[in-house]
Write an enzyme that holds these catalytic residues in place. Structure first.
Site, PDB file in Angstrom:
ATOM      1  N   ASP A 148      -7.425  -6.395   1.877  1.00 12.81           N
ATOM      2  CA  ASP A 148      -7.702  -6.883   3.231  1.00 12.81           C
ATOM      3  C   ASP A 148      -8.911  -6.210   3.864  1.00 12.81           C
ATOM      4  OD1 ASP A 148      -6.889  -4.463   4.482  1.00 12.81           O
ATOM      5  OD2 ASP A 148      -4.886  -5.213   4.928  1.00 12.81           O
TER       6      ASP A 148
ATOM      7  N   HIS B 106      -7.157  -1.458   7.849  1.00 14.89           N
ATOM      8  CA  HIS B 106      -6.265  -0.684   8.708  1.00 14.89           C
ATOM      9  C   HIS B 106      -6.353   0.805   8.362  1.00 14.89           C
ATOM     10  CE1 HIS B 106      -4.662  -4.755   7.961  1.00 14.89           C
ATOM     11  NE2 HIS B 106      -4.458  -4.752   9.277  1.00 14.89           N
TER      12      HIS B 106
ATOM     13  N   ASP C  71      -9.895  -0.163   3.488  1.00 17.73           N
ATOM     14  CA  ASP C  71      -8.794  -0.840   4.178  1.00 17.73           C
ATOM     15  C   ASP C  71      -9.258  -1.335   5.536  1.00 17.73           C
ATOM     16  OD1 ASP C  71      -6.191  -1.560   5.204  1.00 17.73           O
ATOM     17  OD2 ASP C  71      -5.304  -0.036   3.914  1.00 17.73           O
TER      18      ASP C  71
ATOM     19  N   GLU D  64      -1.960  -5.027  -2.153  1.00 17.09           N
ATOM     20  CA  GLU D  64      -1.771  -6.031  -1.110  1.00 17.09           C
ATOM     21  C   GLU D  64      -2.294  -7.418  -1.467  1.00 17.09           C
ATOM     22  OE1 GLU D  64       0.074  -5.560   1.518  1.00 17.09           O
ATOM     23  OE2 GLU D  64       0.191  -3.376   1.791  1.00 17.09           O
TER      24      GLU D  64
ATOM     25  N   HIS E  55       0.803  -1.224   0.000  1.00 18.76           N
ATOM     26  CA  HIS E  55       0.000   0.000   0.000  1.00 18.76           C
ATOM     27  C   HIS E  55       0.832   1.268   0.000  1.00 18.76           C
ATOM     28  CE1 HIS E  55      -4.452   1.034   1.035  1.00 18.76           C
ATOM     29  NE2 HIS E  55      -4.017   1.698  -0.016  1.00 18.76           N
TER      30      HIS E  55
ATOM     31  N   ASP F 169      -3.718   2.911   8.193  1.00 16.93           N
ATOM     32  CA  ASP F 169      -2.530   3.368   7.460  1.00 16.93           C
ATOM     33  C   ASP F 169      -2.226   4.829   7.769  1.00 16.93           C
ATOM     34  OD1 ASP F 169      -2.475   0.857   6.428  1.00 16.93           O
ATOM     35  OD2 ASP F 169      -3.015   1.409   4.385  1.00 16.93           O
TER      36      ASP F 169
ATOM     37  N   HIS G  20       4.012   0.639   4.651  1.00 16.01           N
ATOM     38  CA  HIS G  20       2.637   0.395   4.202  1.00 16.01           C
ATOM     39  C   HIS G  20       1.628   0.688   5.303  1.00 16.01           C
ATOM     40  CE1 HIS G  20       1.960  -4.144   5.428  1.00 16.01           C
ATOM     41  NE2 HIS G  20       2.532  -3.462   6.379  1.00 16.01           N
TER      42      HIS G  20
ATOM     43  N   ASP H 112      -7.446  -1.704  -0.680  1.00 21.63           N
ATOM     44  CA  ASP H 112      -6.623  -2.763  -0.100  1.00 21.63           C
ATOM     45  C   ASP H 112      -7.521  -3.989   0.058  1.00 21.63           C
ATOM     46  OD1 ASP H 112      -5.250  -4.503   1.676  1.00 21.63           O
ATOM     47  OD2 ASP H 112      -4.169  -2.818   2.579  1.00 21.63           O
TER      48      ASP H 112
END
Length: 295
Positions: free
Chosen positions: A224, A120, A118, A267, A96, A122, A135, A222
């Site tokens: 994930d 997360h 995402d 990712e 990322h 980030d 990332h 992303d």
């Protein structure tokens, strides 16, 4: 619509190997032919050349800082050229950290909004990061926070204003990162918000927040953000993510709003995938973001 596809096969920003093979896996899942079947004009520009180095040899506090900057500077240059031609760049990651370059290139051409899908945030800086993995820092970098060399990458600071930035699907934040986001002007829709409101209301609000204030929106996706049952081939999976249909509806709504100026998917880790399932899903999601419909 004319689409320019560009791969960025790097894992410098990540904490495990494999995402550098993401662009190849997504292409193998028939990305170009899938988009051409939608009557899009597609030009695959190939991959940015990324140096091969020994990950164990890195000693920088922000891991592989110089390599990440070099890759993002080159990516920004190519993306800005594509945008100036009124073409739509689709960037395939890679980890990322590459989105720093994607958004920098677009920001050189027009004032951008940003929707960040995402698990997360980030939103770490070097001061708050527990790992030093870049990332985990790109969104903070894009809005002007963190390592000076990263923040200034591409010559635009900030690349996107915080008020024009929306995160969707987050469910795993570091303690200090959580506080940084609370103090920022970034709009954050957690998985709890999606559970309570539904993805339709969340995306309606996200599009309304940034769609009218900018000249275009970059979508950074992303994989994930999806539940690991849907997308097993990611480096940092977190339970309880978006379902298959929630992800598609989110991107279908963005396409209907006609706000997409650029797009990256990041990712994808083929080493951890099951039968290229995650890369195939990435292709389907790109198609939804660019206007594919059931009927």
């Amino acid at each position: 619509m004319e689409v320019k596809v560009l791969g960025v096969p790097t894992d410098f920003g990540a904490n495990r190997r494999g995402v550098d093979m993401g662009p190849s896996a997504i292409r193998y899942a028939n990305l170009v032919s899938s988009l051409e079947d939608m009557d899009l004009v597609v030009d695959d520009l190939g991959d940015i050349r990324v140096p091969v180095i020994n990950n164990e040899a890195n000693k920088e506090e922000a891991k592989f800082l110089s390599q990440v900057i070099d890759v993002c500077q080159e990516l920004a240059l190519i993306v800005s050229k594509i945008a100036k031609q009124d073409k739509l760049p689709v960037i395939l990651g890679g980890d990322h950290s590459i989105t720093i370059g994607s958004v920098a290139g677009m920001a050189q051409v027009k004032e951008m909004g940003l929707i960040w899908f995402d698990a997360h945030g980030d939103f770490n800086t070097l001061k708050t990061s527990e790992s030093g993995n870049i990332h985990g820092m790109p969104l903070a970098t894009i809005v002007g926070r963190g390592v000076k060399e990263l923040v200034e990458c591409g010559g635009i600071t900030p690349k996107v204003k915080e008020k024009n930035t929306v995160i969707v699907g987050v469910r795993d934040l570091d303690k200090e990162e959580r506080q940084l986001l609370k103090e920022s002007e970034v709009t954050v829709f957690t998985m709890d918000d999606i559970d309570r409101l539904g993805i339709y209301k969340v995306m309606s609000q996200a599009i309304r927040i940034i769609g009218s204030q900018t000249a275009g929106v970059h979508i950074s996706f992303d994989l994930d953000v999806l539940d690991p049952l849907e997308a097993p081939g990611v480096g940092t999976p977190v339970k309880g993510g978006l379902t298959y249909r929630e992800a598609h509806l989110a991107l279908e709504m963005i396409a209907e709003a006609n706000i997409v100026a650029s797009l990256d998917l990041v990712e994808v880790n083929p080493i951890l995938d099951q039968g290229n399932q995650t890369a195939e899903l990435a292709v389907e999601l790109i198609a939804s973001a660019l206007g594919k419909r059931i009927l």
